[in-house]
Design a protein around this motif. Structure first.
Motif, short mmCIF file in Angstrom:
data_model
loop_
_atom_site.label_atom_id
_atom_site.label_comp_id
_atom_site.label_asym_id
_atom_site.label_seq_id
_atom_site.Cartn_x
_atom_site.Cartn_y
_atom_site.Cartn_z
N MET A 131 16.13 -63.83 -11.66
CA MET A 131 15.20 -64.13 -12.74
C MET A 131 15.87 -63.94 -14.10
O MET A 131 15.68 -64.74 -15.02
CB MET A 131 13.98 -63.22 -12.63
N GLN A 132 16.64 -62.88 -14.24
CA GLN A 132 17.33 -62.62 -15.48
C GLN A 132 18.35 -63.71 -15.78
O GLN A 132 18.52 -64.12 -16.93
CB GLN A 132 18.02 -61.25 -15.42
N PHE A 133 19.01 -64.20 -14.73
CA PHE A 133 20.00 -65.28 -14.90
C PHE A 133 19.33 -66.54 -15.43
O PHE A 133 19.87 -67.23 -16.31
CB PHE A 133 20.68 -65.57 -13.55
N VAL A 134 18.14 -66.87 -14.90
CA VAL A 134 17.40 -68.05 -15.34
C VAL A 134 17.00 -67.90 -16.81
O VAL A 134 17.12 -68.84 -17.60
CB VAL A 134 16.15 -68.28 -14.46
N LEU A 135 16.54 -66.71 -17.18
CA LEU A 135 16.14 -66.46 -18.57
C LEU A 135 17.32 -66.63 -19.52
O LEU A 135 17.19 -67.27 -20.57
CB LEU A 135 15.57 -65.04 -18.69
N GLU A 136 18.45 -66.08 -19.14
CA GLU A 136 19.63 -66.19 -19.99
C GLU A 136 20.12 -67.63 -20.09
O GLU A 136 20.59 -68.07 -21.14
CB GLU A 136 20.74 -65.28 -19.46
N ALA A 137 19.99 -68.39 -18.99
CA ALA A 137 20.37 -69.80 -19.02
C ALA A 137 19.45 -70.59 -19.96
O ALA A 137 19.91 -71.45 -20.73
CB ALA A 137 20.30 -70.39 -17.60
N PHE A 138 18.15 -70.29 -19.92
CA PHE A 138 17.20 -70.94 -20.82
C PHE A 138 17.50 -70.59 -22.27
O PHE A 138 17.39 -71.44 -23.16
CB PHE A 138 15.76 -70.51 -20.47
N LYS A 139 17.87 -69.36 -22.53
CA LYS A 139 18.19 -68.95 -23.89
C LYS A 139 19.40 -69.72 -24.41
O LYS A 139 19.41 -70.16 -25.57
CB LYS A 139 18.45 -67.44 -23.93
N LEU A 140 20.41 -69.91 -23.58
CA LEU A 140 21.59 -70.66 -23.99
C LEU A 140 21.24 -72.14 -24.21
O LEU A 140 21.76 -72.77 -25.16
CB LEU A 140 22.69 -70.53 -22.94
#
Length: 301
Positions: free
Chosen positions: A1-10
């Motif tokens: 979930m954290q990986f998806v959030l960071e990908a969305f932020k980028l």
């Protein structure tokens, strides 16, 4: 979930760079129009030279007509509005204003240029806050000057866009991190928004050092871009209107000779004043909005 959030932020960061890069361009157009002048002094003087003969004949005719009226009605000579004293006073004011009108407009344009080039309004409204201020030690580490960054009309758009964009990058450790300072060249004042990339998902001791409000930044960027486009159109109208008001200046000034022409003269004067101030009012609105956004983003932490 954290990986998806960071990908969305980028992903949203890339979108935001495009949006705020467009804002930088639009703001540059805004400032270019704001400091533009429709007619040169040579054009104004040539136009005035052509109409002054006509206006001079009108002044003589008006003065002669007033004298004839006073001869026919001697009581008017002591009248506060139609009397000789008031006529002489008005003629003196008209002559002085006709002589000074070009100088007054030149001084107004010069003052406008100083305010815009020195970014005075932004310096007054967008003052540093405790949450965004950077320590002297950190500035020395980053090689930043104590006197602040260089600001000029070529880099002002970048400075404004990074100020708006960085409002959504709020440091969770305010005494240590200041993203604006790290994106602005301390010598040239040029802005590189891509330097914010390193801060999107930066962590220290397992915690994000910067809170990036990516959805809000995109929405605010689109709104700001639309507002600036609308302002550019309005400033184009201002440019034409102010040039026209300067061009016709001798006509309302001459009308001041007649007490009945006060309304024409006052209407022209008010139009000149509010048309001139329009650009500063719009800049104040922009900077005040940026200030409010930055304060709101800080307060949510």
């Amino acid at each position: 979930m954290q990986f998806v959030l960071e990908a969305f932020k980028l992903l949203f960061f890339i979108i935001d760079v495009g949006i705020y890069g467009f804002i930088e361009f639009i703001y540059g157009v805004f400032m270019y129009i704001a400091q533009a002048k429709l007619f040169s002094n040579d054009v104004i003087k040539e136009f005035y030279g052509r109409i002054f003969l006509i206006l001079g004949l009108f002044m003589i005719f008006k003065l002669t007509f007033s004298m004839v009226q006073m001869l026919l009605n001697p009581d008017d000579m002591s009248d506060s509005q139609k009397g000789v004293g008031n006529i002489i006073k008005r003629i003196g004011v008209v002559i002085v204003m006709l002589t000074m009108v070009t100088t007054i407009f030149d001084m107004a344009y010069e003052l406008q240029g100083i305010i815009l080039k020195d970014n005075i309004l932004a310096r007054i409204i967008l003052t540093p806050t405790s949450a965004t201020a950077q320590s002297d030690e950190q500035k020395k580490e980053d090689g930043l000057s104590q006197g602040g960054n260089t600001v000029n009309l070529d880099t002002m758009g970048g400075q404004m866009s990074i100020t708006a964009f960085s409002s959504f990058f709020v440091s969770t450790m305010p005494s240590k991190y200041n993203v604006v300072e790290r994106c602005v060249n301390p010598v040239t004042g040029e802005v590189n928004m891509w330097k914010l990339w390193d801060w999107v998902n930066a962590k220290e001791d397992g915690e994000y050092v910067i809170a990036y409000y990516f959805l809000f930044s995109s929405a605010a960027g689109v709104i700001l871009a639309l507002v600036l486009i609308n302002f550019c159109i309005d400033l184009g109208v201002r440019l034409v209107k102010l040039g026209f008001l300067q061009l016709i200046a001798p006509v309302p000034i001459i009308s001041y000779m007649d007490p009945k022409g006060d309304k024409i003269f006052k209407a022209w004067g008010n139009s000149c004043l509010w048309t001139y101030l329009d650009v500063f009012i719009r800049l104040i609105a922009i900077y005040f909005a940026l200030f409010i956004i930055s304060q709101v983003m800080i307060s949510v932490l």
